[in-house]
Design an enzyme around this catalytic site. Structure first.
Site, PDB file in Angstrom:
ATOM      1  N   ASP B  53     -37.007 -22.965  -5.129  1.00 24.28           N
ATOM      2  CA  ASP B  53     -37.134 -23.292  -6.723  1.00 24.28           C
ATOM      3  C   ASP B  53     -36.941 -22.805  -7.982  1.00 24.28           C
ATOM      4  O   ASP B  53     -37.108 -21.543  -8.665  1.00 24.28           O
ATOM      5  CB  ASP B  53     -39.133 -23.973  -6.530  1.00 24.28           C
ATOM      6  CG  ASP B  53     -39.510 -24.940  -5.502  1.00 24.28           C
ATOM      7  OD1 ASP B  53     -38.273 -25.673  -5.100  1.00 24.28           O
ATOM      8  OD2 ASP B  53     -40.368 -25.193  -4.848  1.00 24.28           O
ATOM      9  N   TYR B 111     -40.811 -15.084   3.476  1.00 25.71           N
ATOM     10  CA  TYR B 111     -41.918 -15.270   1.693  1.00 25.71           C
ATOM     11  C   TYR B 111     -42.181 -14.786   2.103  1.00 25.71           C
ATOM     12  O   TYR B 111     -43.362 -14.473   2.681  1.00 25.71           O
ATOM     13  CB  TYR B 111     -41.550 -17.271   2.209  1.00 25.71           C
ATOM     14  CG  TYR B 111     -40.646 -17.741   1.751  1.00 25.71           C
ATOM     15  CD1 TYR B 111     -39.873 -18.128   0.652  1.00 25.71           C
ATOM     16  CD2 TYR B 111     -40.507 -18.598   2.926  1.00 25.71           C
ATOM     17  CE1 TYR B 111     -38.855 -18.740   1.036  1.00 25.71           C
ATOM     18  CE2 TYR B 111     -38.777 -19.553   2.648  1.00 25.71           C
ATOM     19  CZ  TYR B 111     -38.571 -19.415   1.393  1.00 25.71           C
ATOM     20  OH  TYR B 111     -37.489 -20.424   1.835  1.00 25.71           O
TER      21      TYR B 111
END
Lengths: 248, 248
Positions: B53, B111
């Site tokens: 994003d 992540y």
């Protein structure tokens, strides 16, 4: 009249340094003074422990100012951190005795210079370390660093011309701390000459890379000729970590 | 025809995310493709392991592309890092078998989400962590995180509307690692839904701060209602650390 001491952290990337320059909005001191003046309705002038160059950072710059404000310390800190840009943070605010002066009473300072030692640069450390792709001999750099510790005439390791002012300074310690590819060179000393740390760093790195020899340091202490020392490494690797004070 | 795999690090603060958006110059994929196309004289399209994003960072995004170029890998990497902006770095470039596909062959990803947990924000971590001033219960957050590990229907922890596509995913591990005030939440899983990590994080932090209870997690797994979960924490605390591949 209150005397307020504050500890300030800043990411210097966007600034022309600590010290206010006329009306420029691009100095850390200027940013803080504007907010304090608006907050108190007085014309506040803050005294920093010393300047930091354009691009140089601080984890613990110290400053003080006088005010008649009756705000709580907590409200003051909250107001500052609300209105300061996000790359300047006031970490602590304290009432101190009237005679405390952030510059005159500083007895020593800790600075750190960071290098990113890898063939490939770092996207994250790019503004907070100097990228060195050379293979460095850390044992030699340690030996080199210890030659600077103690009381010396650092004329050859400063950007000053020969002047009447003394260029003798005492470095208490230099430590090399490896955090993976990010390597910290921590300096503690009573005070540093203009560009002293950046030129010492350029010299230590030249020795680590084999472009200069350990003995060159002694020769430069003797000659006092700055041109014989290493390059002045960039400001953006330098942090003012901490300022130490005598009891006042 | 060569197939080149590359590992890319980027500071996502200035970008609209990984994926190219038309002619916009503000995506990481777009930046890299432009340079590769100029370098090879071909129209290069790169395949990333997945999107990130706007504002999200990567320590190890992986992408591949096909080219007829005969440049050495070393020259390719050097060219990329010379012409890329300093917040994007190509860490590794490899020749891989023709069938390798950076998205299809990814078997899991790591992540990390970073928070800055202190009353006072950080001037340095401001774009790479989410500032949380709450006092957090780390033991409770550890327990909360372990409820997400394993195979679950994460519908209630994603921004997806109920759809025909499965929202069942497996999270292999979640680890909380404290680096002083900077706290890392490391997630490993076979694949994540849109906003899944950011909503799980919002939920873990709400539990740590006492605004939600451990049992709420079970209730949301059952109901699948996203509105019952925590907030979607900001993208700028999220890093794509590593992509794991099967042998091809």
């Amino acid at each position: 009249m209150r005397n307020i001491k504050m500890t300030v952290e800043y990411d210097g990337a966007r600034y022309l340094g600590w010290q206010r320059l006329g009306d420029s909005d691009k100095t850390v001191q200027g940013k803080i003074e504007n907010i304090l003046s608006n907050m108190t309705g007085e014309e506040i002038e803050i005294v920093g422990s010393g300047r930091t160059d354009a691009g140089t950072h601080a984890h613990g710059q110290v400053a003080n100012f006088k005010t008649e404000s009756v705000m709580t310390l907590e409200a003051m800190q909250e107001h500052l951190n609300r209105y300061l840009p996000r790359d300047i943070v006031v970490k602590e605010v304290l009432d101190v005795p009237d005679r405390f002066h952030a510059r005159y009473h500083a007895i020593s300072k800790k600075y750190s210079y960071y290098i990113w030692n890898n063939t490939v640069p770092s996207a994250f450390e790019r503004n907070r370390s100097f990228h060195v792709s050379d293979e460095l001999n850390y044992s030699l750099m340690h030996q080199a660093s210890q030659k600077f510790v103690g009381r010396h005439d650092f004329l050859g390791f400063s950007s000053l011309k020969k002047s009447k002012k003394s260029t003798v300074r005492t470095i208490e310690s230099i430590k090399i701390i490896e955090h993976g590819n990010l390597v910290q060179f921590a300096f503690v000393g009573e005070g540093f000459l203009y560009n002293q740390i950046r030129i010492i760093m350029g010299t230590i790195l030249a020795i680590g890379a084999g472009r200069m020899q350990l003995e060159d340091i002694d020769a430069i202490f003797t000659s006092g000729i700055r041109a014989q020392a290493g390059e002045t490494v960039p400001a953006h690797g330098l942090f003012l970590d901490e300022v130490y004070y005598e009891e006042v």
